[in-house]
Enzyme design. Structure first.
Site, PDB file in Angstrom:
ATOM      1  CG  ASP A 123      -2.072  -1.030   1.000  1.00 48.02           C
ATOM      2  OD1 ASP A 123      -2.499  -1.167  -0.283  1.00 48.02           O
ATOM      3  OD2 ASP A 123      -2.827  -1.466   1.958  1.00 48.02           O
TER       4      ASP A 123
ATOM      5  CG  ASP B 220      -7.498  -3.903  -1.691  1.00 42.00           C
ATOM      6  OD1 ASP B 220      -7.926  -4.989  -1.974  1.00 42.00           O
ATOM      7  OD2 ASP B 220      -7.843  -3.458  -0.479  1.00 42.00           O
TER       8      ASP B 220
HETATM    9  N1  GLY Z   1      -6.859  -1.392   0.953  1.00 39.42           N
HETATM   10  C1  GLY Z   1      -7.740  -1.666   2.053  1.00 39.42           C
HETATM   11  C2  GLY Z   1      -9.097  -1.403   1.914  1.00 39.42           C
HETATM   12  O1  GLY Z   1      -9.827  -0.957   0.922  1.00 39.42           O
HETATM   13  O2  GLY Z   1      -9.648  -1.444   3.000  1.00 39.42           O
END
Ligand code: GLY
Length: 369
Positions: free
Chosen positions: A94, A151
């Site tokens: 992320d 994601d």
């Molecule tokens: N990347 C994690 C979410 O969308 O909660």
């Protein structure tokens, strides 16, 4: 821009301007809000994956009006993000969300060289997670070497960015290999996407599809659908790929079929009718993706669907109180994890809502490409 969108963006700008001193008093970069107070990240402090969205909101506001107070607040938060980059251990895939929208935005809007260097560090970290079996590894756990999540389609724009910055094709090549694997392993024939897929870290073969942040295995977590929609649209823009554009169209049509009559978005498109569980973040992310997909394809139906989503948010879930820093109500981080927030304000929902409004206004600096 139509007055209702102008009003919503004005409201956002007023709230955010007022919230700057409040945010600066918080020990952590704000995650969400409850009434007049910000709430901290539920896990991992400033290494939590959402930490870039507060500075990203500041950069959208700076691009909108040029007010230096937003620039200063973004840089205050970026100094905290820089500490996490050096700490390293809690970061994972992320970093795309975290650094492209903060330091990357800073470099895009101001040309600041130290912001560019921090963004390149983050891109290098993300590249280090690339497994030649065909994917970017998501998380750090000892048993998670083959875990990939949908994601990540929103993290790989950082790799395309790094190729544009350095001229080195490896980053974009890894991004395309990851997108190809995601298309094959995650996107179902009806256009829905699973959230998590475990691949064999040695061969890349698909091992299993565990449940994720949606209702359960085989369900259709709406934010995951939105990440797929916007992520494949961005991959199509970044790579100039017809296959990714077609995938984005299939995912978009599936998403559009599942928008509620009131324009809001259920947390999972396959959840039981009760309890009611809405995730407005998903609607805001999808609106951004649909606006970009309409631009890319020239198909107005996508833009009309984006307006339905924004109209639903404005009519039903926009907190008008100027003393409350948050905008969108009824955001849900995860179907089964109450700690990260259920039917509350979560700032990354506000970010995508503001990004969509700025796209309509024509000021969005397009931080993803
Ligand atoms: N990347 C994690 C979410 O969308 O909660």
């Amino acid at each position: 821009m139509e007055p209702r969108y102008e009003d919503a963006l004005d409201l956002a700008a007023r709230k955010l301007r007022r919230a700057i001193p409040l945010a600066a008093r918080e020990p952590a970069i704000p995650y969400g809000s409850e009434g007049p107070r910000f709430t901290p990240p539920p896990y991992d402090g400033n290494s939590w994956w959402t930490a870039g969205f507060w500075p990203a909101l500041m950069w959208q506001m700076y691009a909108l009006g040029g007010d230096n107070a937003f620039l200063q607040e973004a840089r205050r938060a970026q100094a905290l993000l820089g500490e996490q980059l050096r700490r390293f251990t809690l970061l994972h895939h992320d970093v795309g969300f975290m650094y492209l929208l903060s330091d990357g935005a800073d470099f895009k809007l101001t040309g600041d060289e130290s912001a560019r260097v921090d963004t390149l560090h983050a891109a290098t970290l993300l590249m280090g997670r690339f497994n030649p079996a065909g994917f970017v590894r998501a998380w750090n756990g000892p048993d998670q070497a083959g875990v990939v999540i949908i994601d990540c389609m929103m993290n790989i724009p950082l790799l395309f960015w790094a190729t544009r910055q350095t001229g080195d094709p490896r980053f974009a090549r890894a991004a395309c290999i990851h997108a190809d694997t995601t298309l094959r392993a995650f996107i179902r024939p009806d256009g829905s996407a699973c959230h998590i897929v475990e691949l064999d870290p040695n061969t890349g073969a698909r091992v299993r599809e565990p449940g994720g942040q949606g209702y359960g295995p085989g369900s259709s977590w709406s934010r995951g659908q939105a990440w797929a929609l916007y992520g494949f649209t961005l991959a199509a823009i970044n790579a100039g790929s017809d296959a990714y554009r077609e995938a984005a169209g299939r995912i978009a049509r599936y998403f559009i079929q599942n928008i509620r009559p009131d324009g809001l978005t259920d947390c999972d498109f396959r959840q039981p009718p009760t309890p009611e569980r809405i995730d407005n973040i998903a609607g805001a992310v999808a609106a951004c993706g649909l606006i970009e997909l309409a631009r890319l394809t020239g198909e107005d139906d996508y833009a009309a669907a984006a307006r339905r989503l924004l109209d639903g948010l404005i009519a039903h879930c926009c907190d008008p109180d100027p003393d409350h820093p948050g905008l969108l109500t009824r955001c849900t981080a995860s179907y089964h994890d109450d700690r990260a927030g259920v039917h509350t304000n979560i700032l990354y929902g506000d970010y995508f809502f503001v990004e969509a409004l700025c796209k309509l206004k024509g000021t969005d600096p397009m931080l993803w490409t």
